[in-house]
Design an enzyme around this catalytic site. Structure first.
Site, PDB file in Angstrom:
ATOM      1  N   TYR A 132      47.785 -41.646 -27.185  1.00 51.51           N
ATOM      2  CA  TYR A 132      48.788 -41.535 -26.123  1.00 51.51           C
ATOM      3  C   TYR A 132      49.534 -40.212 -26.238  1.00 51.51           C
ATOM      4  O   TYR A 132      49.701 -39.487 -25.252  1.00 51.51           O
ATOM      5  CB  TYR A 132      49.767 -42.705 -26.211  1.00 51.51           C
ATOM      6  CG  TYR A 132      50.950 -42.585 -25.282  1.00 51.51           C
ATOM      7  CD1 TYR A 132      50.822 -42.851 -23.923  1.00 51.51           C
ATOM      8  CD2 TYR A 132      52.201 -42.202 -25.767  1.00 51.51           C
ATOM      9  CE1 TYR A 132      51.905 -42.743 -23.071  1.00 51.51           C
ATOM     10  CE2 TYR A 132      53.297 -42.089 -24.918  1.00 51.51           C
ATOM     11  CZ  TYR A 132      53.143 -42.364 -23.566  1.00 51.51           C
ATOM     12  OH  TYR A 132      54.217 -42.246 -22.729  1.00 51.51           O
ATOM     13  N   SER A 149      55.911 -37.043 -22.058  1.00 50.33           N
ATOM     14  CA  SER A 149      56.641 -37.857 -23.024  1.00 50.33           C
ATOM     15  C   SER A 149      57.003 -36.994 -24.216  1.00 50.33           C
ATOM     16  O   SER A 149      56.257 -36.078 -24.591  1.00 50.33           O
ATOM     17  CB  SER A 149      55.790 -39.041 -23.491  1.00 50.33           C
ATOM     18  OG  SER A 149      56.398 -39.720 -24.576  1.00 50.33           O
TER      19      SER A 149
END
Length: 262
Positions: free
Chosen positions: A153, A140
């Site tokens: 995350y 990501s």
């Protein structure tokens, strides 16, 4: 290995994983689909068999459970037909760090870091020995941007990028291609599972567009593919700045700026 190796896709029952399965099936690759939801996997497998004629195996597994993870590792080690691993399964964790439970953090790290690493580790020796194969790790852009505020995350996705770059350096000379794909916000079920409404967000890419772009990078054999980034030169500049620092890390004394109290 056959000219069209079998693809193992994790997180295949929805979102990015489903699109990867669809795209590779349409390229004529047989598939092994991995996810927790056996019913959805079965429906996807039936559709892809009917539409494309490829062979599709279903391997229901919860990669946060030790026995299930071991079963998938074993399949990767022993099934010589599998020549590409799409390491897609993952989860998100929203909110402030101080408000998140250690249990949820551990679960996130277990899926995004431990499971992804173990699956890559299960297949890498076989790929290296045969001199071919590919590992695609879905990271990501959050892994590059602590400013986005998804601390745990983002840290897991920073790990995915580093792991992919390290594996590229180690395995690339042995004929194994490793790609890190860094999406930005993408319309998948990950948002609902983490408590966010994706329909209230702007700048959200459709999963099909994301995977199609990632496959362009795959075919070009990019090490890092960032589908939402318009100017590839920005990534190149980032890499050049990082590389410029490397020779300066090997010093037997602290830098002069740290040898003064002023």
């Amino acid at each position: 290995m056959a000219s069209r190796p079998t693809i193992l896709v994790t997180g295949a029952s929805s979102g990015i994983g489903t699109v990867y399965a669809d795209r590779f099936a349409k390229r004529g690759h047989d598939l092994v689909l991995v996810a927790r939801d056996a019913d959805r996997l079965g429906s996807l497998a039936q559709r892809l068999r009917g539409e494309t004629g490829v062979a599709v195996d279903v391997l229901p597994a919860d990669l946060t459970k030790a026995d299930d993870l071991t079963r998938v590792e074993t399949r990767l080690r022993e099934d010589a037909r599998i020549g590409i691993l799409i390491n897609n399964a993952g989860a998100a964790l929203l909110g402030r760090f101080e408000d998140q439970s250690t249990e949820r953090m551990a679960d996130l790290i277990g899926l995004n870091v431990t499971a992804l690493t173990r699956l890559a580790g299960a297949v890498a020796p076989r790929f290296a020995a045969s001199g071919e194969g590919a590992i695609v790790n879905i990271g990501s852009v959050v892994g590059l941007a602590p400013e986005f505020g998804m601390t745990v995350y983002g840290a897991t996705k920073a790990f995915v990028l580093y792991l992919s770059q390290g594996l590229h350096l180690e395995l690339g000379p042995k004929g194994v291609y490793v790609q890190a794909v860094l999406p930005a916000a993408t319309r998948t079920e990950i948002w609902g599972r983490s408590g966010a409404d994706v329909n209230t967000m702007s700048g959200v890419m459709e999963a099909g567009d994301l995977v199609d772009a990632a496959l362009v990078g795959f075919d070009r054999r990019e090490t890092v593919t960032i589908p939402p980034l318009p100017d590839a030169g920005q990534w190149d500049s980032y890499q050049m700045a990082r590389m410029a620092m490397l020779p300066n890390f090997a010093q037997d004394q602290a830098a002069e700026r740290y040898r003064t109290t002023r």
